[in-house]
Scaffold this active site. Structure first.
Site, PDB file in Angstrom:
ATOM      1  N   ARG A  82      55.972 -22.480 -18.658  1.00 29.78           N
ATOM      2  CA  ARG A  82      55.936 -21.348 -17.745  1.00 29.78           C
ATOM      3  C   ARG A  82      56.846 -21.529 -16.530  1.00 29.78           C
ATOM      4  O   ARG A  82      57.600 -22.482 -16.424  1.00 29.78           O
ATOM      5  CB  ARG A  82      54.482 -21.083 -17.337  1.00 29.78           C
ATOM      6  CG  ARG A  82      53.632 -20.625 -18.519  1.00 29.78           C
ATOM      7  CD  ARG A  82      52.198 -20.400 -18.153  1.00 29.78           C
ATOM      8  NE  ARG A  82      51.430 -19.874 -19.290  1.00 29.78           N
ATOM      9  CZ  ARG A  82      50.101 -19.832 -19.338  1.00 29.78           C
ATOM     10  NH1 ARG A  82      49.381 -20.276 -18.322  1.00 29.78           N
ATOM     11  NH2 ARG A  82      49.496 -19.347 -20.413  1.00 29.78           N
ATOM     12  N   LYS A 106      56.619 -36.286 -17.100  1.00 31.17           N
ATOM     13  CA  LYS A 106      57.582 -37.381 -17.229  1.00 31.17           C
ATOM     14  C   LYS A 106      56.967 -38.479 -18.102  1.00 31.17           C
ATOM     15  O   LYS A 106      55.890 -38.993 -17.802  1.00 31.17           O
ATOM     16  CB  LYS A 106      57.949 -37.906 -15.841  1.00 31.17           C
ATOM     17  CG  LYS A 106      58.837 -39.142 -15.824  1.00 31.17           C
ATOM     18  CD  LYS A 106      57.991 -40.348 -15.531  1.00 31.17           C
ATOM     19  CE  LYS A 106      58.812 -41.616 -15.441  1.00 31.17           C
ATOM     20  NZ  LYS A 106      57.932 -42.803 -15.248  1.00 31.17           N
ATOM     21  N   HIS A 118      48.549 -25.403 -13.866  1.00 31.10           N
ATOM     22  CA  HIS A 118      48.877 -25.051 -12.479  1.00 31.10           C
ATOM     23  C   HIS A 118      49.074 -26.297 -11.626  1.00 31.10           C
ATOM     24  O   HIS A 118      48.136 -27.042 -11.386  1.00 31.10           O
ATOM     25  CB  HIS A 118      47.766 -24.224 -11.823  1.00 31.10           C
ATOM     26  CG  HIS A 118      47.257 -23.097 -12.644  1.00 31.10           C
ATOM     27  ND1 HIS A 118      47.960 -21.929 -12.831  1.00 31.10           N
ATOM     28  CD2 HIS A 118      46.102 -22.966 -13.332  1.00 31.10           C
ATOM     29  CE1 HIS A 118      47.248 -21.115 -13.599  1.00 31.10           C
ATOM     30  NE2 HIS A 118      46.128 -21.713 -13.918  1.00 31.10           N
ATOM     31  N   TYR A 121      50.834 -32.880 -11.836  1.00 34.34           N
ATOM     32  CA  TYR A 121      51.812 -33.929 -12.131  1.00 34.34           C
ATOM     33  C   TYR A 121      51.216 -34.824 -13.201  1.00 34.34           C
ATOM     34  O   TYR A 121      50.106 -35.358 -13.032  1.00 34.34           O
ATOM     35  CB  TYR A 121      52.166 -34.773 -10.905  1.00 34.34           C
ATOM     36  CG  TYR A 121      53.028 -35.963 -11.296  1.00 34.34           C
ATOM     37  CD1 TYR A 121      54.333 -35.757 -11.743  1.00 34.34           C
ATOM     38  CD2 TYR A 121      52.524 -37.253 -11.273  1.00 34.34           C
ATOM     39  CE1 TYR A 121      55.119 -36.829 -12.149  1.00 34.34           C
ATOM     40  CE2 TYR A 121      53.308 -38.334 -11.669  1.00 34.34           C
ATOM     41  CZ  TYR A 121      54.592 -38.112 -12.112  1.00 34.34           C
ATOM     42  OH  TYR A 121      55.368 -39.166 -12.534  1.00 34.34           O
ATOM     43  N   ALA A 135      43.657 -26.918 -11.886  1.00 34.41           N
ATOM     44  CA  ALA A 135      44.744 -26.688 -10.937  1.00 34.41           C
ATOM     45  C   ALA A 135      44.815 -27.803  -9.896  1.00 34.41           C
ATOM     46  O   ALA A 135      43.810 -28.199  -9.313  1.00 34.41           O
ATOM     47  CB  ALA A 135      44.547 -25.344 -10.245  1.00 34.41           C
ATOM     48  N   ASN A 141      50.593 -42.696 -11.159  1.00 31.40           N
ATOM     49  CA  ASN A 141      51.037 -43.664 -12.170  1.00 31.40           C
ATOM     50  C   ASN A 141      51.593 -44.976 -11.615  1.00 31.40           C
ATOM     51  O   ASN A 141      52.005 -45.839 -12.381  1.00 31.40           O
ATOM     52  CB  ASN A 141      52.081 -43.024 -13.097  1.00 31.40           C
ATOM     53  CG  ASN A 141      53.317 -42.547 -12.357  1.00 31.40           C
ATOM     54  OD1 ASN A 141      53.291 -42.330 -11.152  1.00 31.40           O
ATOM     55  ND2 ASN A 141      54.402 -42.372 -13.092  1.00 31.40           N
TER      56      ASN A 141
END
Length: 220
Positions: A82, A106, A118, A121, A135, A141
């Site tokens: 999106r 990633k 929404h 990460y 959201a 990480n």
């Protein structure tokens, strides 16, 4: 509690072969990039197109013009990428999966029917079949001291990696604005309350209210 077999139905991802011969899910993180580069060229040309080198997108996937897709990447059938999604690199996006507004990915595997809709990460992480991130929930990480991540459950398991996000079992539900600290493992069918700060291994079939209040779901 935290093996690949414990957490995932690997038939629910185009990346099933990535998990073969491995015991723990974080073991696949180092191999995602090479796996994509190996699998991508074998995907049927009548089903996938390649808008740029080392990017393969199913022809029935929906990709907004404002989305950024970096290589290497595979986006499977019926996925929804999106507005302003940011797929940096080394991402496998499963069938009917949602990568929503301003979501960043990633070095990840998102199984089929995952929802990151929404402001999420998701880095150096594996999200199982039908896992859902509310959201604003994120996977952290990297530890603050930059030390290698250790999985902390009934035993301590060194990962040998500085970057390990979260391993979410099939049907895991992560509440809005939750932070999953490095090396968090969430079992299948487990719910995490909104605005939680989670670390360690959370058992399957449980409800995480806070670190001191983790309860097993009652049989329905």
């Amino acid at each position: 509690m935290y093996t690949i077999e414990d957490l995932f139905d690997t038939s629910k991802t185009i990346a099933a072969d990535l998990f073969k011969g491995k015991k723990y899910p974080w073991e696949v993180l180092a191999d995602i990039k090479d796996f994509i580069l190996q699998l991508g060229p074998t995907l049927p040309a009548d089903e996938f197109y390649s808008p740029k080198e080392n990017i393969w997108i199913a022809k029935d996937a929906e990709v907004f013009d404002s989305a950024y897709i970096g290589a290497p990447c595979i986006i499977d059938h019926g996925a929804h990428i999106r507005h302003c999604a940011f797929i940096r690199e080394s991402a496998i996006v499963g069938k009917e999966t949602v990568v929503g507004n301003s979501v960043e990915l990633k070095n990840v595997v998102l199984f089929d029917h995952v929802e990151t809709p929404h402001y999420n990460y998701v880095g150096d992480s594996i999200l199982g079949y039908h896992a859902h991130m509310g959201a604003g929930s994120i996977t952290s990480n990297v530890k603050a001291d930059r030390a290698n991540v250790i999985i902390k459950g009934d035993e301590l398991i060194p990962t040998g990696r500085k970057k390990v996000g979260a391993m979410l079992g099939d049907w895991a539900e992560i509440g809005c604005n939750t932070v999953l600290n490095p090396g968090t493992v969430v079992g299948r069918h487990t719910n995490i309350y909104p605005v939680s700060c989670v670390r360690g291994v959370i058992p399957a079939g449980s409800i995480y209210k806070d670190a001191e209040h983790i309860v097993l779901k009652k049989d329905e």
